[in-house]
Design an enzyme around this catalytic site. Structure first.
Site, PDB file in Angstrom:
ATOM      1  N   GLY A   1       0.731  -1.166  -0.106  1.00  0.00           N
ATOM      2  CA  GLY A   1      -0.060   0.013   0.148  1.00  0.00           C
ATOM      3  C   GLY A   1       0.648   1.207  -0.081  1.00  0.00           C
TER       4      GLY A   1
ATOM      5  N   LYS B   1     -26.967  31.460  11.676  1.00  0.00           N
ATOM      6  CA  LYS B   1     -26.978  30.131  12.172  1.00  0.00           C
ATOM      7  C   LYS B   1     -26.461  29.534  13.192  1.00  0.00           C
ATOM      8  CE  LYS B   1     -23.607  27.093   9.498  1.00  0.00           C
ATOM      9  NZ  LYS B   1     -22.638  28.006   9.350  1.00  0.00           N
TER      10      LYS B   1
ATOM     11  N   ARG C   1     -24.232  26.224  15.008  1.00  0.00           N
ATOM     12  CA  ARG C   1     -24.087  24.729  14.861  1.00  0.00           C
ATOM     13  C   ARG C   1     -24.052  24.095  16.285  1.00  0.00           C
ATOM     14  NH1 ARG C   1     -21.604  23.144  10.232  1.00  0.00           N
ATOM     15  NH2 ARG C   1     -21.055  25.206   9.836  1.00  0.00           N
TER      16      ARG C   1
ATOM     17  N   ASP D   1     -19.959  20.086   2.017  1.00  0.00           N
ATOM     18  CA  ASP D   1     -19.567  18.937   2.479  1.00  0.00           C
ATOM     19  C   ASP D   1     -20.775  17.874   2.668  1.00  0.00           C
ATOM     20  OD1 ASP D   1     -18.445  16.928   3.955  1.00  0.00           O
ATOM     21  OD2 ASP D   1     -17.162  18.085   5.325  1.00  0.00           O
TER      22      ASP D   1
ATOM     23  N   HIS E   1     -10.124  28.264   2.335  1.00  0.00           N
ATOM     24  CA  HIS E   1     -11.307  28.286   3.124  1.00  0.00           C
ATOM     25  C   HIS E   1     -11.012  29.441   4.098  1.00  0.00           C
ATOM     26  CE1 HIS E   1     -14.457  27.025   5.853  1.00  0.00           C
ATOM     27  NE2 HIS E   1     -13.584  26.692   7.124  1.00  0.00           N
TER      28      HIS E   1
END
Length: 319
Positions: free
Chosen positions: A41, A198, A200, A228, A134
């Site tokens: 791997g 909002k 969260r 996402d 971001h």
């Protein structure tokens, strides 16, 4: 776009189609390299051409599987440094771990974005090109130059979404995205702006509390950098429709679309979701009739060309 003779484009396994399209825009081809896995791997990477003294642009988003793609990027960067490339620019359209850019109060957690930045610098990258980072302050984690491409305005202009709407209103899905939304609204015909307030309650959950601004009989366009699980978008769309919005579209640069995101979008009040190809769409997302993907290959190629020609990049995004 002019031919760029002294650069070479390479890519990892994250987004080969985007790399191919960027190379076409630059009138060049992808460099010869082998990337595969050993039987256990581990990542195997080998450059199969002479890159001594060349300017290398390595295109590799670090989305899912994030750890695999980050490690590929690091190992490829090391290989080019040891092969005596003149410069190595990491073109990371989607910068994974960018949402882990600070410690929250007294939490005993890593600042993962800084760790990735440190690894990239350690192996010898000369520059980073990324798209709609971001948090802009992540650029401060790097000592090397960082070119953050602001794709939202260009993408929406090319798609001409607002031209299709009679009374458009740009909407920020949260208070943290107001600066981005305001900049987009200003560039796109000085459109009106609304904000979703909002809270969260838990990670990856979003509860819409209030709509700031009159959206009655308006065509709303929610703008964000990442989609996402799509919880934020779906709750925002419902709140806007409840307040009288005629339609709700959304533009998000990076289609992470994890978990039940596609199902959430299909079951929501969102009429259309526009995303880019910084991350390839998985099969379910590609088949979703509400999701439209547009390419940033021309914008990324233009950025590479300007850097190579020692021209301004920031002027691409100024009024």
């Amino acid at each position: 776009m002019p031919n760029v003779d002294d650069i070479r484009i390479f890519h990892g396994s994250a987004n080969p189609s985007l790399a191919e399209n960027v190379a076409k825009e630059l009138n060049t081809t992808i460099g010869n390299a082998l990337i595969s896995r050993f039987s256990d791997g581990e990542i195997r990477f080998e450059i199969e051409e002479n890159v001594r003294g060349r300017d290398i642009y390595l295109i590799q988003s670090t989305g899912h599987p994030t750890n695999e793609h980050v490690m590929e990027l690091i190992l490829m960067g090391d290989a080019f440094r040891r092969a005596s490339a003149a410069s190595i620019t990491a073109v990371v359209p989607y910068f994974g771990y960018a949402r882990q850019d600070r410690r929250v109060r007294s939490s005993r957690v890593p600042i993962s974005a800084k760790v990735v930045a440190d690894m990239m610098q350690k192996v010898g990258f000369s520059r980073l090109i990324t798209v709609d980072l971001h948090a802009d302050q992540i650029q401060g984690f790097f000592y090397m130059p960082v070119d953050n491409i602001y794709a939202s305005i260009t993408a929406l202009e090319e798609y001409r979404l607002l031209d299709k709407l009679e009374t458009p209103m740009i909407v920020s899905p949260d208070v943290g995205g107001v600066v981005r939304a305001r900049a987009i609204a200003k560039r796109l015909n000085d459109s009106d702006l609304a904000i979703i307030d909002k809270r969260r309650p838990a990670p990856n959950q979003a509860e819409v509390m209030n709509v700031i601004g009159n959206v009655q009989n308006r065509h709303c366009v929610i703008v964000d950098d990442i989609v996402d699980t799509a919880g934020t978008l779906c709750h925002a769309a419902s709140a806007l429709k409840e307040k009288g919005a005629l339609t709700v579209s959304s533009y998000c640069t990076h289609p992470v679309l994890s978990g039940n995101a596609v199902k959430n979008i299909m079951d929501s009040d969102i009429d259309e979701l526009i995303v880019t190809d910084t991350i390839p769409l998985h099969e379910e997302a590609a088949k979703c009739r509400k999701i439209t993907q547009i390419s940033l290959s021309r914008l990324i190629a233009e950025t590479i060309s300007r850097i190579n020609q020692k021209e301004s990049v920031s002027s691409m995004f100024l009024d």
